[in-house]
Design an enzyme around this catalytic site. Structure first.
Site, PDB file in Angstrom:
ATOM      1  N   LYS A  11       5.955   1.409  14.232  1.00 50.51           N
ATOM      2  CA  LYS A  11       4.856   1.958  13.526  1.00 50.51           C
ATOM      3  C   LYS A  11       3.746   1.990  14.663  1.00 50.51           C
ATOM      4  CE  LYS A  11       5.964   0.713   8.984  1.00 50.51           C
ATOM      5  NZ  LYS A  11       5.415   0.244   7.660  1.00 50.51           N
ATOM      6  N   TYR A  51       7.775   9.140   3.024  1.00 45.93           N
ATOM      7  CA  TYR A  51       7.059   7.970   2.124  1.00 45.93           C
ATOM      8  C   TYR A  51       6.946   8.480   0.559  1.00 45.93           C
ATOM      9  CZ  TYR A  51       6.533   4.238   5.555  1.00 45.93           C
ATOM     10  OH  TYR A  51       6.847   3.322   6.589  1.00 45.93           O
ATOM     11  N   ASN A 114       2.070  -2.850   9.488  1.00 48.18           N
ATOM     12  CA  ASN A 114       2.905  -4.067   9.494  1.00 48.18           C
ATOM     13  C   ASN A 114       3.987  -3.820  10.629  1.00 48.18           C
ATOM     14  OD1 ASN A 114       4.229  -2.154   7.972  1.00 48.18           O
ATOM     15  ND2 ASN A 114       4.699  -3.371   6.202  1.00 48.18           N
ATOM     16  N   HIS A 117       9.391  -0.385  10.089  1.00 52.53           N
ATOM     17  CA  HIS A 117       9.835   0.132   8.944  1.00 52.53           C
ATOM     18  C   HIS A 117      11.171  -0.312   9.174  1.00 52.53           C
ATOM     19  CE1 HIS A 117      11.325   2.621   5.881  1.00 52.53           C
ATOM     20  NE2 HIS A 117      12.479   3.042   6.669  1.00 52.53           N
ATOM     21  N   GLU A 128      17.549   8.553   5.584  1.00 53.52           N
ATOM     22  CA  GLU A 128      16.450   8.589   7.015  1.00 53.52           C
ATOM     23  C   GLU A 128      17.271   8.806   8.128  1.00 53.52           C
ATOM     24  OE1 GLU A 128      15.021   4.451   6.450  1.00 53.52           O
ATOM     25  OE2 GLU A 128      14.007   5.119   4.243  1.00 53.52           O
TER      26      GLU A 128
HETATM   27  P1  GDP Z   1       8.707  -2.116   3.060  1.00 56.92           P
HETATM   28  O1  GDP Z   1      10.098  -1.654   2.798  1.00 56.92           O
HETATM   29  O2  GDP Z   1       8.599  -3.728   3.495  1.00 56.92           O
HETATM   30  O3  GDP Z   1       8.213  -1.338   4.357  1.00 56.92           O
HETATM   31  O4  GDP Z   1       7.613  -1.963   2.022  1.00 56.92           O
HETATM   32  P2  GDP Z   1       7.463  -0.859   0.904  1.00 56.92           P
HETATM   33  O5  GDP Z   1       8.663   0.233   0.886  1.00 56.92           O
HETATM   34  O6  GDP Z   1       7.151  -1.417  -0.271  1.00 56.92           O
HETATM   35  O7  GDP Z   1       6.033  -0.035   1.445  1.00 56.92           O
HETATM   36  C1  GDP Z   1       6.352   0.906   2.490  1.00 56.92           C
HETATM   37  C2  GDP Z   1       5.141   0.796   3.519  1.00 56.92           C
HETATM   38  O8  GDP Z   1       3.790   1.088   2.794  1.00 56.92           O
HETATM   39  C3  GDP Z   1       4.907  -0.611   3.965  1.00 56.92           C
HETATM   40  O9  GDP Z   1       5.693  -0.992   5.121  1.00 56.92           O
HETATM   41  C4  GDP Z   1       3.331  -0.783   4.318  1.00 56.92           C
HETATM   42  O10 GDP Z   1       3.322   0.008   5.697  1.00 56.92           O
HETATM   43  C5  GDP Z   1       2.884   0.250   3.242  1.00 56.92           C
HETATM   44  N1  GDP Z   1       2.422  -0.454   2.113  1.00 56.92           N
HETATM   45  C6  GDP Z   1       3.091  -1.045   1.096  1.00 56.92           C
HETATM   46  N2  GDP Z   1       2.437  -1.945   0.273  1.00 56.92           N
HETATM   47  C7  GDP Z   1       1.152  -1.754   0.341  1.00 56.92           C
HETATM   48  C8  GDP Z   1      -0.034  -2.331  -0.124  1.00 56.92           C
HETATM   49  O11 GDP Z   1      -0.294  -2.835  -1.098  1.00 56.92           O
HETATM   50  N3  GDP Z   1      -1.448  -1.742   0.535  1.00 56.92           N
HETATM   51  C9  GDP Z   1      -1.135  -0.805   1.467  1.00 56.92           C
HETATM   52  N4  GDP Z   1      -2.185  -0.454   2.050  1.00 56.92           N
HETATM   53  N5  GDP Z   1      -0.041  -0.639   2.276  1.00 56.92           N
HETATM   54  C10 GDP Z   1       1.059  -0.908   1.578  1.00 56.92           C
END
Ligand code: GDP
Length: 144
Positions: A11, A51, A114, A117, A128
């Protein structure tokens, strides 16, 4: 049988802080083959499409701002059990909860910024990978 590929994105935060090399080293050291790789900047519509499952989440706009804030590295990673093994290597979405030795523990600033991905299922990995790479950009060790 579990699939053999997953999609990763390094990222904008990790690219900006020169973490591409160290992250790719962790990926290779964990037994993944890099089957495709490129540095691109996502457009807003590409990030929103990618997303779309988070469209109704309160953090959606902030996530799209972040993901379009600079270049990202997109890659296809291959190994047996690729999706689960890469999610283990990435660590928890929230770096505060990520285990020692994971990419997010090492490089992520917070739950949004973070570092990486990784696909969450074989079905999404397929979608994807096809979204980002054409057949002439992929060099699989499994699909011969
Ligand atoms: P991943 O599969 O671990 O990447 O997590 P998710 O699919 O749940 O979320 C996609 C991305 O959205 C994450 O990698 C973060 O960059 C962002 N994200 C997820 N949860 C949160 C949150 O509670 N707050 C914020 N600001 N960003 C989030």
């Amino acid at each position: 049988m579990a699939g053999t590929k997953t999609l990763t994105i390094i990222k904008p935060d990790a690219v900006r802080y020169e973490h591409i090399g160290p992250i790719l080293t962790m990926i290779n050291s964990s037994g993944f083959h890099i089957a495709a790789l490129k540095l691109i900047r996502l457009s807003r519509s590409e990030a929103e499409h990618f997303y779309v499952v988070h469209k109704n989440k309160p953090f959606f706009n902030s996530l799209i701002d972040f993901m379009t804030s600079g270049p990202v590295v997109i890659g296809i990673l291959e190994k047996e059990n690729a999706v689960a093994d890469y999610r283990k290597l990435m660590g928890n979405t929230d770096p505060l909860k990520a285990e020692e030795g994971t990419i997010r523990k090492k490089f992520a600033a917070n739950i949004e910024r973070n570092a990486v991905h990784g696909s969450d299922s074989d079905e999404n990995a397929e979608k994807e990978c096809n979204f980002f790479f054409s057949c002439i950009e992929r060099f699989s060790v499994f699909d011969k």
